[in-house]
Scaffold this motif. Structure first.
Motif, PDB file in Angstrom:
ATOM      1  N   GLU A 151      -3.541   3.848 -14.155  1.00  0.00           N
ATOM      2  CA  GLU A 151      -3.225   3.459 -12.780  1.00  0.00           C
ATOM      3  C   GLU A 151      -2.147   4.324 -12.133  1.00  0.00           C
ATOM      4  N   PRO A 152      -1.051   4.634 -12.824  1.00  0.00           N
ATOM      5  CA  PRO A 152      -0.034   5.467 -12.161  1.00  0.00           C
ATOM      6  C   PRO A 152      -0.559   6.846 -11.771  1.00  0.00           C
ATOM      7  N   GLN A 153      -1.551   7.340 -12.474  1.00  0.00           N
ATOM      8  CA  GLN A 153      -2.108   8.650 -12.163  1.00  0.00           C
ATOM      9  C   GLN A 153      -2.892   8.622 -10.841  1.00  0.00           C
ATOM     10  N   PHE A 154      -3.453   7.465 -10.521  1.00  0.00           N
ATOM     11  CA  PHE A 154      -4.283   7.348  -9.323  1.00  0.00           C
ATOM     12  C   PHE A 154      -3.551   6.680  -8.170  1.00  0.00           C
ATOM     13  N   ALA A 155      -2.254   6.575  -8.247  1.00  0.00           N
ATOM     14  CA  ALA A 155      -1.490   5.948  -7.177  1.00  0.00           C
ATOM     15  C   ALA A 155      -1.581   6.813  -5.922  1.00  0.00           C
ATOM     16  N   PRO A 156      -1.573   6.192  -4.743  1.00  0.00           N
ATOM     17  CA  PRO A 156      -1.646   6.995  -3.518  1.00  0.00           C
ATOM     18  C   PRO A 156      -0.429   7.910  -3.398  1.00  0.00           C
ATOM     19  N   VAL A 157      -0.672   9.081  -2.890  1.00  0.00           N
ATOM     20  CA  VAL A 157       0.388  10.062  -2.731  1.00  0.00           C
ATOM     21  C   VAL A 157       1.084   9.810  -1.400  1.00  0.00           C
ATOM     22  N   ALA A 158       2.376   9.677  -1.442  1.00  0.00           N
ATOM     23  CA  ALA A 158       3.150   9.450  -0.223  1.00  0.00           C
ATOM     24  C   ALA A 158       3.495  10.803   0.383  1.00  0.00           C
ATOM     25  N   THR A 159       3.396  10.871   1.708  1.00  0.00           N
ATOM     26  CA  THR A 159       3.766  12.119   2.368  1.00  0.00           C
ATOM     27  C   THR A 159       5.277  12.157   2.527  1.00  0.00           C
ATOM     28  N   LEU A 160       5.847  13.265   2.183  1.00  0.00           N
ATOM     29  CA  LEU A 160       7.288  13.420   2.281  1.00  0.00           C
ATOM     30  C   LEU A 160       7.658  13.906   3.681  1.00  0.00           C
ATOM     31  N   PRO A 161       8.712  13.385   4.233  1.00  0.00           N
ATOM     32  CA  PRO A 161       9.125  13.854   5.562  1.00  0.00           C
ATOM     33  C   PRO A 161       9.609  15.305   5.456  1.00  0.00           C
ATOM     34  N   THR A 162       9.217  16.087   6.453  1.00  0.00           N
ATOM     35  CA  THR A 162       9.640  17.495   6.466  1.00  0.00           C
ATOM     36  C   THR A 162      10.557  17.725   7.652  1.00  0.00           C
ATOM     37  N   ARG A 163      11.467  18.639   7.470  1.00  0.00           N
ATOM     38  CA  ARG A 163      12.366  18.992   8.573  1.00  0.00           C
ATOM     39  C   ARG A 163      11.771  20.198   9.285  1.00  0.00           C
ATOM     40  N   THR A 164      11.752  20.123  10.546  1.00  0.00           N
ATOM     41  CA  THR A 164      11.279  21.282  11.308  1.00  0.00           C
ATOM     42  C   THR A 164      12.495  22.035  11.839  1.00  0.00           C
ATOM     43  N   THR A 165      12.470  23.304  11.667  1.00  0.00           N
ATOM     44  CA  THR A 165      13.572  24.131  12.182  1.00  0.00           C
ATOM     45  C   THR A 165      13.011  24.995  13.306  1.00  0.00           C
ATOM     46  N   PRO A 166      13.803  25.191  14.367  1.00  0.00           N
ATOM     47  CA  PRO A 166      13.280  26.034  15.467  1.00  0.00           C
ATOM     48  C   PRO A 166      13.118  27.475  14.980  1.00  0.00           C
ATOM     49  N   GLU A 167      12.131  28.082  15.559  1.00  0.00           N
ATOM     50  CA  GLU A 167      11.882  29.477  15.182  1.00  0.00           C
ATOM     51  C   GLU A 167      13.016  30.345  15.676  1.00  0.00           C
ATOM     52  N   ARG A 168      13.262  31.381  14.965  1.00  0.00           N
ATOM     53  CA  ARG A 168      14.289  32.324  15.382  1.00  0.00           C
ATOM     54  C   ARG A 168      13.725  33.224  16.465  1.00  0.00           C
ATOM     55  N   THR A 169      14.531  33.490  17.362  1.00  0.00           N
ATOM     56  CA  THR A 169      14.074  34.394  18.425  1.00  0.00           C
ATOM     57  C   THR A 169      14.701  35.763  18.203  1.00  0.00           C
ATOM     58  N   ALA A 170      13.939  36.724  18.514  1.00  0.00           N
ATOM     59  CA  ALA A 170      14.435  38.107  18.334  1.00  0.00           C
ATOM     60  C   ALA A 170      15.342  38.420  19.518  1.00  0.00           C
ATOM     61  N   ALA A 171      16.409  39.034  19.249  1.00  0.00           N
ATOM     62  CA  ALA A 171      17.322  39.365  20.324  1.00  0.00           C
ATOM     63  C   ALA A 171      17.262  40.821  20.701  1.00  0.00           C
TER      64      ALA A 171
END
Length: 171
Positions: A151-171
């Motif tokens: 049973e533990p092998q077939f447990a539903p996979v929880a989605t982990l929260p991800t942090r989004t970082t703004p893209e770097r802009t070229a200067a």
């Protein structure tokens, strides 16, 4: 000159009458408690060594114990040396007649969950090296145990929260 006592007379002085066990017609002959081994069987000194008292009693009345057999106390009293309470049987029979865990398990007709162990379709018999005559296992309970471990092998996979970082802009 003092008369020497025969081994049979000496043996008789070390026994006392006991109760009549259920299922047997004769009373037990109990060996004295001062001459017991650590397992509770009587010990009798003869020919310069100790011999089990119940074996001596059996051999004096019925002859030698056949090779490959051991004595079973039908009365289940280890101190008993009554030859009528002793039966020469193989080791497996002796164990299954006892009240030990193997004998109790062999007499069971249902598993812990209540499944019938007398039905061959419900019971699986495995033959590991430690149990050459086989081990009974309830198929339904074995299936449940296997499912619980998976049973533990077939447990539903929880989605982990991800942090989004703004893209770097070229200067």
């Amino acid at each position: 000159m003092a008369r020497s006592i025969s081994p049979a007379e000496r043996f008789a002085t070390k026994t006392t009458p006991g109760p009549v066990p259920a299922g047997l017609a004769t009373p037990c002959r109990l060996w004295t408690e001062t001459a017991l081994d650590r397992d509770g069987y009587g010990r009798f000194w003869i020919d310069g060594r100790y011999v089990p008292a119940h074996r001596y009693a059996y051999e004096q009345t019925r002859g030698p114990i056949p090779a490959g057999l051991e004595l079973d106390h039908l009365c289940a009293v280890r101190r008993c040396v009554a030859d009528t309470h002793l039966d020469a049987v193989d080791h497996r029979t002796n164990v299954l007649r006892s009240t030990g865990p193997s004998a109790v398990n062999a007499r069971r007709t249902t598993c812990k969950a209540g499944h019938d162990l007398t039905d061959p379709t419900v019971v699986h018999i495995s033959y590991p090296p430690s149990h050459p005559h086989g081990m009974r296992k309830c198929r339904a309970c074995a299936r449940d145990r296997a499912r619980r471990t998976r049973e533990p092998q077939f447990a539903p996979v929880a989605t982990l929260p991800t942090r989004t970082t703004p893209e770097r802009t070229a200067a």
